[in-house]
Design a protein around this motif. Structure first.
Motif, short mmCIF file in Angstrom:
data_model
loop_
_atom_site.label_atom_id
_atom_site.label_comp_id
_atom_site.label_asym_id
_atom_site.label_seq_id
_atom_site.Cartn_x
_atom_site.Cartn_y
_atom_site.Cartn_z
N GLN A 143 44.28 -10.12 26.65
CA GLN A 143 45.17 -11.22 26.98
C GLN A 143 44.68 -11.91 28.25
O GLN A 143 44.50 -11.28 29.27
CB GLN A 143 46.60 -10.71 27.19
N VAL A 144 44.48 -13.22 28.15
CA VAL A 144 43.98 -13.97 29.31
C VAL A 144 45.10 -14.12 30.33
O VAL A 144 46.24 -14.46 29.99
CB VAL A 144 43.47 -15.34 28.89
N GLN A 145 44.75 -13.86 31.57
CA GLN A 145 45.70 -14.06 32.66
C GLN A 145 45.03 -14.79 33.81
O GLN A 145 43.91 -14.46 34.20
CB GLN A 145 46.24 -12.73 33.18
N LEU A 146 45.72 -15.79 34.32
CA LEU A 146 45.32 -16.47 35.55
C LEU A 146 46.49 -16.30 36.52
O LEU A 146 47.59 -16.75 36.24
CB LEU A 146 45.05 -17.95 35.30
N VAL A 147 46.22 -15.65 37.63
CA VAL A 147 47.29 -15.33 38.57
C VAL A 147 46.98 -15.98 39.92
O VAL A 147 46.01 -15.60 40.58
CB VAL A 147 47.47 -13.81 38.73
N GLU A 148 47.83 -16.94 40.29
CA GLU A 148 47.66 -17.62 41.57
C GLU A 148 48.39 -16.88 42.68
O GLU A 148 49.42 -16.23 42.44
CB GLU A 148 48.21 -19.05 41.52
N SER A 149 47.87 -17.02 43.89
CA SER A 149 48.54 -16.48 45.07
C SER A 149 48.11 -17.29 46.28
O SER A 149 47.15 -18.08 46.20
CB SER A 149 48.20 -15.00 45.26
N GLY A 150 48.83 -17.10 47.38
CA GLY A 150 48.44 -17.75 48.63
C GLY A 150 49.28 -18.94 49.04
O GLY A 150 49.05 -19.52 50.11
N GLY A 151 50.21 -19.34 48.18
CA GLY A 151 51.06 -20.46 48.56
C GLY A 151 52.01 -20.08 49.68
O GLY A 151 52.12 -18.91 50.07
N GLY A 152 52.70 -21.08 50.21
CA GLY A 152 53.66 -20.81 51.27
C GLY A 152 54.06 -22.08 51.98
O GLY A 152 53.82 -23.19 51.49
N LEU A 153 54.71 -21.90 53.13
CA LEU A 153 55.18 -23.01 53.96
C LEU A 153 54.27 -23.15 55.17
O LEU A 153 53.98 -22.15 55.85
CB LEU A 153 56.62 -22.73 54.40
N VAL A 154 53.83 -24.37 55.42
CA VAL A 154 52.92 -24.62 56.54
C VAL A 154 53.28 -25.97 57.16
O VAL A 154 53.78 -26.86 56.45
CB VAL A 154 51.45 -24.58 56.06
N HIS A 155 53.02 -26.11 58.44
CA HIS A 155 53.24 -27.39 59.10
C HIS A 155 52.11 -28.35 58.77
O HIS A 155 50.98 -27.93 58.46
CB HIS A 155 53.32 -27.22 60.61
N ALA A 156 52.39 -29.62 58.86
CA ALA A 156 51.36 -30.65 58.65
C ALA A 156 50.19 -30.39 59.60
O ALA A 156 50.39 -30.06 60.78
CB ALA A 156 51.93 -32.03 58.88
N GLY A 157 48.97 -30.54 59.05
CA GLY A 157 47.77 -30.25 59.82
C GLY A 157 47.27 -28.83 59.67
O GLY A 157 46.15 -28.52 60.09
N GLY A 158 48.09 -27.99 59.08
CA GLY A 158 47.73 -26.59 58.90
C GLY A 158 46.85 -26.36 57.69
O GLY A 158 46.45 -27.31 57.01
N SER A 159 46.59 -25.08 57.42
CA SER A 159 45.70 -24.69 56.33
C SER A 159 46.31 -23.58 55.49
O SER A 159 47.12 -22.78 55.99
CB SER A 159 44.35 -24.20 56.89
N LEU A 160 45.91 -23.54 54.25
CA LEU A 160 46.25 -22.46 53.33
C LEU A 160 45.05 -22.23 52.42
O LEU A 160 44.28 -23.16 52.14
CB LEU A 160 47.46 -22.79 52.47
N ARG A 161 44.91 -21.00 51.94
CA ARG A 161 43.90 -20.72 50.92
C ARG A 161 44.57 -20.12 49.71
O ARG A 161 45.21 -19.06 49.80
CB ARG A 161 42.81 -19.77 51.43
N LEU A 162 44.43 -20.82 48.60
CA LEU A 162 44.96 -20.33 47.33
C LEU A 162 43.90 -19.53 46.60
O LEU A 162 42.71 -19.84 46.68
CB LEU A 162 45.42 -21.48 46.45
N SER A 163 44.34 -18.51 45.88
CA SER A 163 43.45 -17.70 45.06
C SER A 163 43.92 -17.72 43.62
O SER A 163 45.13 -17.80 43.36
CB SER A 163 43.42 -16.26 45.56
N CYS A 164 42.98 -17.62 42.70
CA CYS A 164 43.29 -17.53 41.28
C CYS A 164 42.44 -16.41 40.70
O CYS A 164 41.23 -16.54 40.58
CB CYS A 164 43.00 -18.83 40.57
N ALA A 165 43.08 -15.31 40.35
CA ALA A 165 42.40 -14.16 39.76
C ALA A 165 42.44 -14.29 38.24
O ALA A 165 43.52 -14.38 37.65
CB ALA A 165 43.05 -12.87 40.20
N ALA A 166 41.27 -14.31 37.62
CA ALA A 166 41.16 -14.49 36.17
C ALA A 166 40.79 -13.18 35.49
O ALA A 166 39.94 -12.44 35.97
CB ALA A 166 40.12 -15.55 35.86
#
Length: 125
Positions: free
Chosen positions: A1-24
């Motif tokens: 069964q194919v799964q794509l699982v995202e993670s890394g989202g959240g709340l950040v102030h303008a100008g900030g950074s986030l890194r999203l991941s997708c495990a396949a």
């Protein structure tokens, strides 16, 4: 069964950074391209970036060029979206997706066979 699982989202102030991941998992993705899409409330889902597992191709929407970077780790079967200089208009649910080679332009969501469940990114002003 194919799964794509995202993670890394959240709340950040303008100008900030986030890194999203997708495990396949669940199949071989060597002949696939991986894309990131986003959907804000009341808006259509739109393409953000795409990359081929085999390399040699990346795509970015104009709205994120110079701020977002898509990358992959073949050994971990994981695709990343590094998001810098975030703006309130980047607020959306971000989805990872997989498209077989030859399915069309990777900026078109109709090219994609598999989708993750999404991860929320909220950028406060």
């Amino acid at each position: 069964q194919v799964q794509l699982v995202e993670s890394g989202g959240g709340l950040v102030h303008a100008g900030g950074s986030l890194r999203l991941s997708c495990a396949a998992s669940g199949r071989t993705f060597s002949n696939y391209a991986m894309g990131w899409f986003r959907q804000a409330p009341g808006k259509e889902r739109e393409s953000v970036a795409a990359i081929r597992w085999s390399g040699g191709y990346t795509y970015y929407a104009d709205s994120v060029k110079g701020r977002f970077t898509i990358s992959k780790d073949n050994a971990k079967n994981t695709v990343y979206l590094q998001m810098n200089s975030l703006k309130p208009e980047d607020t959306a649910v971000y989805y990872c997706a997989a498209a077989p080679y030859g399915s069309g332009w990777y900026g078109n969501l109709n090219a994609y066979d598999y989708w993750g469940q999404g991860t929320q990114v909220t950028v406060s002003s």
